[in-house]
Design an enzyme around this catalytic site. Structure first.
Site, PDB file in Angstrom:
ATOM      1  N   HIS A 271      31.085  32.852  33.696  1.00  0.00           N
ATOM      2  CA  HIS A 271      30.068  33.720  34.277  1.00  0.00           C
ATOM      3  C   HIS A 271      29.537  34.650  33.191  1.00  0.00           C
ATOM      4  CE1 HIS A 271      31.506  33.469  38.746  1.00  0.00           C
ATOM      5  NE2 HIS A 271      31.488  32.285  38.158  1.00  0.00           N
TER       6      HIS A 271
ATOM      7  N   CYS B 173      31.240  39.081  41.061  1.00  0.00           N
ATOM      8  CA  CYS B 173      32.149  38.457  42.015  1.00  0.00           C
ATOM      9  C   CYS B 173      33.546  39.044  41.809  1.00  0.00           C
ATOM     10  CB  CYS B 173      32.170  36.945  41.804  1.00  0.00           C
ATOM     11  SG  CYS B 173      32.963  36.432  40.252  1.00  0.00           S
TER      12      CYS B 173
ATOM     13  N   GLU C 130      29.245  37.845  33.024  1.00  0.00           N
ATOM     14  CA  GLU C 130      30.096  39.002  32.753  1.00  0.00           C
ATOM     15  C   GLU C 130      31.291  38.627  31.878  1.00  0.00           C
ATOM     16  OE1 GLU C 130      28.916  39.445  37.217  1.00  0.00           O
ATOM     17  OE2 GLU C 130      29.149  37.835  35.751  1.00  0.00           O
TER      18      GLU C 130
ATOM     19  N   CYS D 279      35.062  38.383  38.225  1.00  0.00           N
ATOM     20  CA  CYS D 279      34.443  39.229  37.194  1.00  0.00           C
ATOM     21  C   CYS D 279      34.807  40.691  37.388  1.00  0.00           C
ATOM     22  CB  CYS D 279      32.935  39.039  37.197  1.00  0.00           C
ATOM     23  SG  CYS D 279      32.443  37.382  36.697  1.00  0.00           S
TER      24      CYS D 279
END
Length: 172
Positions: free
Chosen positions: A73, A103, A75, A106
């Protein structure tokens, strides 16, 4: 005490003019990374920039499909780049700008990295972990607390995501 979603969104308006300009600058950079993810890699358009002081120390965009990695992801990739840049795994005093509410995965990585502040654009009503679905990012249960601020350039980010998923549905 945890910050509620309306309180988090309200904090954007309380920032100093200097901070507001910096927030806009870095969120625009995160949006540019999100567009890059979609254009170059056909990934879900999410971008993230980790800032310490006046400098970006790590950036990332979604690369799950490209890297065949469910943890890639925006992040997480920004955190990894920052760790290399700073030769550390903790980033006190830093701010993460991200185009979509983090999410749970993260959010916990951000807590472990000791990020001080997260500014996100669009809410994620399915998996958001800064108050939309989960309170992971803003939970008082952790020994490190992150300030969450929501809604900066929300319309631009939300439109980018809507366009991406509309095009994907049309393709299928």
């Amino acid at each position: 005490m945890s910050t509620t979603l309306p309180e988090a969104a309200a904090k954007i308006g309380e920032a100093s003019e200097h901070q507001r300009k910096a927030d806009l600058r870095w969120m625009r950079r995160a949006l540019a990374l999100a567009r890059f993810a979609e254009e170059q890699d056909d990934e879900v358009p999410v971008g993230a920039v980790l800032v310490l002081g006046e400098h970006a120390v790590g950036e990332g965009w979604n690369r799950c499909v490209t890297l065949n990695d469910p943890t890639a992801h925006a992040e997480i990739l920004a955190l990894r780049a920052t760790g290399v840049q700073l030769a550390n795994y903790r980033f006190p005093g830093s701010t993460l700008y991200v185009t979509l509410e983090p999410c749970a995965m993260c959010a916990m990585a951000l807590v472990h990295a000791r990020v001080e502040r997260v500014v996100f654009a669009a809410f994620d009503p399915k998996t958001g972990a800064a108050g939309s679905v989960f309170d992971t990012l803003i939970s008082d249960r952790h020994n490190h607390h992150i300030t969450a601020e929501a809604g900066l350039l929300e319309d631009q980010s939300a439109e980018l995501l809507r366009h991406f998923f509309r095009a994907r549905r049309d393709k299928d």
